[in-house]
Scaffold this motif. Structure first.
Motif, PDB file in Angstrom:
ATOM      1  N   TRP A  37      -5.769  42.969   9.584  1.00 35.82           N
ATOM      2  CA  TRP A  37      -4.539  42.426   9.003  1.00 35.82           C
ATOM      3  C   TRP A  37      -3.304  43.123   9.553  1.00 35.82           C
TER       4      TRP A  37
ATOM      5  N   ARG B  54      -2.510  42.068  13.071  1.00 34.27           N
ATOM      6  CA  ARG B  54      -1.869  40.752  13.168  1.00 34.27           C
ATOM      7  C   ARG B  54      -0.390  40.811  12.803  1.00 34.27           C
TER       8      ARG B  54
ATOM      9  N   ALA C 225      -2.426  37.061   7.302  1.00 40.68           N
ATOM     10  CA  ALA C 225      -2.539  38.514   7.189  1.00 40.68           C
ATOM     11  C   ALA C 225      -1.565  39.070   6.155  1.00 40.68           C
TER      12      ALA C 225
END
Length: 415
Positions: free
Chosen positions: A167, A170, A186
């Motif tokens: 996450w 991203r 994300a």
């Protein structure tokens, strides 16, 4: 036009920055998203901008590409309320709440645990290399070590580290470098995760920094939105910088065997390797964006108007030839006064001024522990691909190898 996701720029942004630096203390650049920004690439000017309160860290309303209202956009806005996006006095208050956790005595107390974690990871890496023949040094070493360390500091469960890495990777990348919707997804997942983490720390606090911050919030220290933003910042900054430092330093040593040998035999050699890696391959390519609160004359003939977006490029400042002779060369000796005479100027890898990285001591210590343990245990470690083929992170915020494939070179037999 600057496209941070362009493969040629991502692979080697330094010639571009050198051209900008030759134009003057700041250059106005067209960005691929249709906006313009001023990029500061010189060492002296970068430090001046980072210490000048006329360059605000508070993002203006509607900054960047217009985005329609959505759950993802609201999550992004909430998590972006961290102290890097604030000015005094808010920044002073937020920084004070976290500085105690990164005080020298508390950081130094982590040394035995970092040595233990590093030793375990190196053993696992050695076993994987023996069994499979090759491994990715980023996934097997540079990433898990700082995540384990910051996880202990913050109280983040080890089982969550892979998802959190995905996450945060991203959200730290340009949207056009990923599949559609990946960045928004994300932000939503991070917001949900940290909301649940706060609830967990309230019900079952531990002996960690985030439990202390949640407790302080109950006494009026932080509101819920500030807690969410602080959790995101400390996790992201706590491992991203160190992961990229470990990966970049390892790559430099794998491609500069003479410097690796010197680090092993020279007292203080590993400390100079870390400092030069921070300068040469700055794990933070740029700072967070600044905005001018008034017209600023950086130098005669260079005037930045009020309300302009400004990016201080740390990676460029660290290769300013006026302060670092032969700036593109990896020379750890420049940080050892006994080797090359005058010690080099302090690099800007951790920033400068009020927003200087609060975790710089921890990052340095992790690298000074991890690198010698890695190369002492695996002295025959080599790359399995050409350095020019190693992919890097896209964007202007963080910089480091995405993968680092390695193997053990067969030893030559004496005849």
């Amino acid at each position: 036009m600057l496209d941070p996701a362009d493969p040629a720029f991502v692979r080697d942004p330094y010639p571009y920055y050198a051209r900008l630096r030759a134009q003057g203390p700041a250059a106005r650049v067209a960005l691929v998203n249709g906006t313009h920004a001023w990029l500061v690439t010189g060492y002296e000017t970068t430090r001046a901008v980072l210490a000048d309160p006329r360059f605000s860290n508070v993002p203006p309303q509607g900054a960047g590409r217009p985005r329609p209202d959505s759950p993802a956009q609201r999550a992004r806005a909430c998590l972006a309320r961290h102290m890097l996006n604030s000015d005094a006095p808010d920044h002073t208050r937020l920084r004070r709440l976290t500085s105690a956790a990164f005080a020298p005595r508390r950081v130094d107390a982590l040394r035995p645990r970092i040595e233990e974690l590093t030793g375990g990871l190196v053993q696992e890496l050695a076993a994987r290399l023996a069994e499979e023949g090759s491994a990715d040094l980023v996934n097997a070493f540079a990433f898990p070590l700082p995540v384990l360390v910051i996880g202990e500091v913050l109280g983040v469960p080890e089982a969550d580290r892979a998802d959190l890495r995905d996450w945060t990777y991203r959200v730290g990348s340009p949207a056009n470098a990923l599949e559609q919707g990946a960045v928004d997804d994300a932000w939503l997942r991070l917001h949900r995760y940290f909301t649940e983490l706060i609830a967990d720390k309230r019900s079952s606090p531990g002996d960690d920094l985030f439990s202390a911050l949640v407790h302080d919030a109950a006494d009026g220290g932080l509101d819920d939105a500030e807690l969410l933003a602080m959790a995101f910042l400390l996790l992201f900054a706590g491992y991203e910088t160190t992961m990229n430092l470990l990966a970049s330093a390892s790559l430099l040593l794998l491609t500069h065997r003479r410097e690796l040998a010197a680090a092993r035999r020279t007292p203080g050699g590993w400390a100079t390797v870390v400092e030069e890696a921070l300068r040469h391959s700055s794990p933070l390519e740029g700072t967070t964006w600044r905005r001018t609160t008034e017209e600023v004359e950086l130098a005669p003939g260079t005037v930045i108007p009020a309300g302009a977006s400004v990016l201080a490029v740390l990676a460029a400042a660290n290769r300013d030839p006026a302060y670092f002779p032969d700036p593109d060369a990896f020379r750890p000796g420049r940080y050892s006064s006994g080797t090359e005479g005058t010690r080099a100027a302090p690099h800007a890898a951790f920033g400068h001024g009020p927003h200087f990285c609060v975790g710089s001591r921890l990052a340095r210590m992790e690298a000074e522990i991890a690198l010698p343990l890695l190369f002492d245990k695996l002295p025959d470690l080599v790359l399995t691909t050409s350095p020019e083929e190693i992919p890097y992170r896209p964007g202007l915020l963080v910089r480091g190898p995405r993968v680092l494939p390695v193997t053990i070179a067969p030893r030559r037999r004496c005849r």
